[in-house]
Design a protein around this motif. Structure first.
Motif, short mmCIF file in Angstrom:
data_model
loop_
_atom_site.label_atom_id
_atom_site.label_comp_id
_atom_site.label_asym_id
_atom_site.label_seq_id
_atom_site.Cartn_x
_atom_site.Cartn_y
_atom_site.Cartn_z
N VAL A 116 34.27 39.12 31.31
CA VAL A 116 34.93 38.13 30.15
C VAL A 116 33.63 38.40 29.66
O VAL A 116 32.56 37.63 30.10
CB VAL A 116 35.10 36.48 30.63
CG1 VAL A 116 35.53 36.22 29.24
CG2 VAL A 116 36.41 36.68 31.09
N VAL A 117 33.21 38.49 28.40
CA VAL A 117 32.12 38.10 27.43
C VAL A 117 32.00 37.37 26.53
O VAL A 117 33.24 37.67 25.92
CB VAL A 117 31.65 40.28 27.47
CG1 VAL A 117 30.93 40.19 26.22
CG2 VAL A 117 31.76 41.35 28.29
N LEU A 118 31.72 36.52 26.46
CA LEU A 118 31.28 35.65 24.97
C LEU A 118 30.05 36.17 24.48
O LEU A 118 29.36 36.59 24.51
CB LEU A 118 30.94 34.46 25.58
CG LEU A 118 32.26 33.42 27.45
CD1 LEU A 118 31.20 32.50 27.86
CD2 LEU A 118 33.51 33.82 26.39
N TYR A 119 31.12 35.98 22.96
CA TYR A 119 29.96 37.18 22.33
C TYR A 119 29.72 35.42 21.21
O TYR A 119 30.77 35.38 20.77
CB TYR A 119 30.83 37.97 20.84
CG TYR A 119 29.66 39.02 20.12
CD1 TYR A 119 28.74 38.25 20.20
CD2 TYR A 119 30.58 39.38 19.83
CE1 TYR A 119 27.57 39.12 19.07
CE2 TYR A 119 29.93 39.75 17.96
CZ TYR A 119 28.42 39.73 18.09
OH TYR A 119 27.55 40.13 17.02
N PHE A 120 28.80 35.27 21.53
CA PHE A 120 28.61 33.89 19.80
C PHE A 120 27.97 34.85 18.89
O PHE A 120 26.53 35.60 18.99
CB PHE A 120 27.16 32.83 20.78
CG PHE A 120 27.69 32.60 21.93
CD1 PHE A 120 28.29 30.85 21.97
CD2 PHE A 120 27.89 32.90 23.27
CE1 PHE A 120 28.70 31.04 23.17
CE2 PHE A 120 28.02 32.32 23.89
CZ PHE A 120 29.26 30.96 24.33
N SER A 121 28.46 34.71 17.87
CA SER A 121 28.14 34.92 16.33
C SER A 121 28.40 34.35 15.52
O SER A 121 29.20 33.45 15.33
CB SER A 121 28.52 36.37 16.52
OG SER A 121 28.02 37.29 15.36
N ILE B 63 21.55 32.82 17.77
CA ILE B 63 23.27 34.07 17.81
C ILE B 63 22.55 35.38 17.52
O ILE B 63 20.89 35.25 16.77
CB ILE B 63 23.68 33.58 17.07
CG1 ILE B 63 24.03 33.30 15.97
CG2 ILE B 63 24.63 32.68 18.05
CD1 ILE B 63 24.86 32.85 15.05
N PRO B 64 22.34 36.58 18.28
CA PRO B 64 23.89 36.57 18.62
C PRO B 64 23.40 36.75 20.58
O PRO B 64 22.60 36.68 20.28
CB PRO B 64 24.56 37.93 18.41
CG PRO B 64 22.96 38.72 18.14
CD PRO B 64 22.04 38.02 17.44
N SER B 65 24.37 36.12 21.07
CA SER B 65 23.66 35.80 22.50
C SER B 65 25.47 36.00 22.93
O SER B 65 26.26 36.15 22.32
CB SER B 65 24.01 34.53 22.16
OG SER B 65 23.30 34.25 21.86
N VAL B 66 25.25 36.66 24.61
CA VAL B 66 26.17 38.04 25.07
C VAL B 66 25.86 37.13 26.23
O VAL B 66 25.65 37.11 26.98
CB VAL B 66 26.14 39.31 24.74
CG1 VAL B 66 27.51 39.49 25.72
CG2 VAL B 66 26.24 39.43 23.31
N ILE B 67 26.93 36.52 26.87
CA ILE B 67 27.30 35.58 27.73
C ILE B 67 28.14 36.39 29.12
O ILE B 67 29.54 36.44 28.43
CB ILE B 67 27.22 34.43 27.67
CG1 ILE B 67 26.04 33.50 27.01
CG2 ILE B 67 27.58 33.71 29.29
CD1 ILE B 67 24.64 33.63 28.04
N ASN C 239 22.98 36.46 31.19
CA ASN C 239 22.40 36.25 29.28
C ASN C 239 22.24 37.00 29.24
O ASN C 239 21.56 37.31 28.28
CB ASN C 239 22.37 35.01 29.36
CG ASN C 239 20.99 34.71 30.36
OD1 ASN C 239 19.78 36.11 31.09
ND2 ASN C 239 19.86 33.70 30.09
N THR C 240 22.00 38.39 29.59
CA THR C 240 21.27 39.86 29.45
C THR C 240 22.26 40.68 28.82
O THR C 240 21.77 41.66 28.45
CB THR C 240 20.45 40.33 30.43
OG1 THR C 240 21.13 40.90 31.11
CG2 THR C 240 19.11 38.94 30.21
N GLY C 241 23.49 40.27 28.61
CA GLY C 241 24.26 41.07 28.03
C GLY C 241 24.22 41.95 26.30
O GLY C 241 24.70 43.03 26.13
#
Length: 127
Positions: free
Chosen positions: A13-18, A99-103, A115-117
């Motif tokens: 699961v890739v959480l995309y904070f944007s 953001i953007p951040s990818v977990i 957390n380097t997605g």
């Protein structure tokens, strides 16, 4: 669709904070969309070797209209805007500072993977 149906048979699961107001997010989203579409098409192959992923958009938008307009261009699922408090808790739990951040999480266990997605996605892009 419910969460179980969406995550069934997924490995990650890739959480995309944007957010729509974020310039770097608008620049990154197309790269993530390319990565996502490629991963989705490869996972359909009978000889698929890579992990099956699902991206979940976690919005930092300030209003429902901005959320809807920005999300309309995304090929993945989203945490509903009405669940903004859950998004804030996820951001706090994963120490999102910008953001953007990818977990990335293990879809079966929910355990943290990386957390380097964002960097990983950008590394797959061909100029």
């Amino acid at each position: 669709k419910n969460t179980h149906a969406i995550m069934k048979n997924r490995d990650l699961v890739v959480l995309y904070f944007s957010a729509s107001w974020c310039g770097p997010c608008k620049s990154f989203s197309p790269a993530l969309a390319n990565f996502y579409r490629t991963a989705q098409s490869q996972s359909q192959s009978p000889s698929a070797a890579g992990p099956k992923i699902e991206v979940v958009f976690v919005s930092s938008d300030q209003d429902q209209q901005s959320f809807r307009k920005y999300y309309a261009d995304h090929p993945w699922v989203a945490l509903p805007y009405s669940a903004a408090e859950i998004g804030k808790k996820l951001a706090a739990d994963y120490r999102i500072k910008g953001i953007p951040s990818v977990i990335v999480l293990d879809a079966k266990t929910g355990h943290y993977v990386t957390n380097t997605g964002r960097e990983d996605v950008l590394a797959t892009q061909v100029d």
